[in-house]
Motif scaffolding. Structure first.
Motif, PDB file in Angstrom:
ATOM      1  N   ASP A 188     -55.670 -10.119 -59.288  1.00 42.89           N
ATOM      2  CA  ASP A 188     -56.265 -10.619 -60.520  1.00 42.89           C
ATOM      3  C   ASP A 188     -56.079  -9.591 -61.631  1.00 42.89           C
ATOM      4  OD1 ASP A 188     -57.701 -12.451 -62.074  1.00 42.89           O
ATOM      5  OD2 ASP A 188     -59.577 -11.358 -61.731  1.00 42.89           O
ATOM      6  N   GLY A 189     -55.440  -9.988 -62.706  1.00 43.73           N
ATOM      7  CA  GLY A 189     -55.238  -9.096 -63.842  1.00 43.73           C
ATOM      8  C   GLY A 189     -53.794  -8.654 -64.021  1.00 43.73           C
ATOM      9  N   VAL A 190     -52.924  -8.915 -63.040  1.00 48.60           N
ATOM     10  CA  VAL A 190     -51.511  -8.551 -63.179  1.00 48.60           C
ATOM     11  C   VAL A 190     -50.788  -9.672 -63.921  1.00 48.60           C
ATOM     12  CG1 VAL A 190     -49.346  -8.110 -61.951  1.00 48.60           C
ATOM     13  CG2 VAL A 190     -51.473  -7.073 -61.132  1.00 48.60           C
ATOM     14  N   ALA A 191     -50.135  -9.316 -65.030  1.00 44.05           N
ATOM     15  CA  ALA A 191     -49.425 -10.303 -65.850  1.00 44.05           C
ATOM     16  C   ALA A 191     -47.909 -10.229 -65.680  1.00 44.05           C
ATOM     17  CB  ALA A 191     -49.772 -10.109 -67.322  1.00 44.05           C
ATOM     18  N   ARG A 192     -47.396  -9.050 -65.287  1.00 46.52           N
ATOM     19  CA  ARG A 192     -45.951  -8.873 -65.144  1.00 46.52           C
ATOM     20  C   ARG A 192     -45.680  -7.771 -64.135  1.00 46.52           C
ATOM     21  NH1 ARG A 192     -43.033 -10.388 -69.359  1.00 46.52           N
ATOM     22  NH2 ARG A 192     -40.890 -10.626 -68.713  1.00 46.52           N
ATOM     23  N   VAL A 193     -44.606  -7.963 -63.348  1.00 45.24           N
ATOM     24  CA  VAL A 193     -44.150  -6.961 -62.385  1.00 45.24           C
ATOM     25  C   VAL A 193     -42.669  -6.724 -62.644  1.00 45.24           C
ATOM     26  CG1 VAL A 193     -43.727  -6.470 -59.942  1.00 45.24           C
ATOM     27  CG2 VAL A 193     -45.819  -7.660 -60.614  1.00 45.24           C
ATOM     28  N   THR A 209     -47.687  -4.715 -65.773  1.00 45.98           N
ATOM     29  CA  THR A 209     -48.325  -5.015 -67.051  1.00 45.98           C
ATOM     30  C   THR A 209     -49.565  -5.839 -66.750  1.00 45.98           C
ATOM     31  OG1 THR A 209     -46.183  -5.015 -68.159  1.00 45.98           O
ATOM     32  CG2 THR A 209     -48.021  -6.061 -69.329  1.00 45.98           C
ATOM     33  N   LYS A 210     -50.682  -5.396 -67.271  1.00 44.24           N
ATOM     34  CA  LYS A 210     -51.949  -6.074 -67.026  1.00 44.24           C
ATOM     35  C   LYS A 210     -52.216  -7.129 -68.097  1.00 44.24           C
ATOM     36  CE  LYS A 210     -55.073  -3.051 -69.576  1.00 44.24           C
ATOM     37  NZ  LYS A 210     -55.579  -4.071 -70.459  1.00 44.24           N
ATOM     38  N   SER A 211     -53.064  -8.065 -67.776  1.00 47.11           N
ATOM     39  CA  SER A 211     -53.498  -9.049 -68.769  1.00 47.11           C
ATOM     40  C   SER A 211     -54.477  -8.368 -69.724  1.00 47.11           C
ATOM     41  CB  SER A 211     -54.170 -10.238 -68.082  1.00 47.11           C
ATOM     42  OG  SER A 211     -55.355  -9.810 -67.433  1.00 47.11           O
ATOM     43  N   ASP A 212     -54.713  -8.976 -70.860  1.00 52.29           N
ATOM     44  CA  ASP A 212     -55.628  -8.391 -71.848  1.00 52.29           C
ATOM     45  C   ASP A 212     -57.039  -8.215 -71.295  1.00 52.29           C
ATOM     46  OD1 ASP A 212     -53.603  -8.256 -73.734  1.00 52.29           O
ATOM     47  OD2 ASP A 212     -54.125 -10.165 -74.666  1.00 52.29           O
TER      48      ASP A 212
END
Length: 185
Positions: free
Chosen positions: A49-54, A64-67
């Protein structure tokens, strides 16, 4: 297993160095909603939860994490997932990634070779140091099209890097280059 963590110019992205090859050669970039079925490492990380990009690099992983996510809570989860993945001996990626087609006129192949050489020798090492990659996507009518990946994708300074750094360098060495344009997605 010891995994180093480095900050990147993008405050939403951290670079993780597991001290071993991740991709070896090549890179792979996955955003939230992308199909990660052939990339067990990315699949595991995107489930957090919270990972936006790998982004999977030669010997590093950028997340890259979510806002809404907070690095203080997310960082230990990422470290644990990376460590578990490598200790289980699972593959990072399965099969070959299909490369996106490059768009250029074959008559410009010498110019394209020069562009790629400059990108590979002068730009990519610096961009990889910041946890990302830059990929050639095309050259037409004096415009070089590049895709930013990893920490560089969505970084507030990536457009300035392209315009003031990469574009100026390419224009200096290759007179046929008039501008650089960022390709999204």
């Amino acid at each position: 297993m010891f995994i180093e963590t480095e900050s990147t110019p993008n405050p939403a992205t951290l670079k993780f160095l597991p001290g071993r090859d991740v991709m070896g050669t090549g890179t792979a970039d996955f955003a939230l909603g992308d199909d990660t079925s052939r990339a067990p490492m990315a699949d595991r990380l995107m489930a957090l939860d919270g990972v936006a990009r790998v982004f999977l690099g030669a010997d590093f992983i950028t997340i890259t994490k979510s806002d809404a996510a907070d690095w203080q809570a997310l960082r230990p989860q990422v470290l644990g997932a990376v460590m578990e993945h490598f200790l289980a001996g699972l593959p990072v990626i399965e099969g070959q990634e299909s490369e996106e087609a490059e768009d250029f006129d074959q008559a410009d192949s010498d110019i394209v070779a020069q562009i790629k050489d400059l990108l590979d020798t002068r730009v990519r090492p610096a961009v990889a140091g910041d946890g990302g990659d830059i990929v050639f996507r095309g050259f037409r009518d004096g415009t070089v099209r590049l895709k930013m990946q990893g920490a560089c994708s969505g970084c507030p300074s990536s457009r300035a890097t392209l315009k003031h750094g990469v574009e100026n360098m390419l224009r200096h060495y290759i007179p046929e280059v008039e501008q650089v344009e960022q390709v999204e997605g």
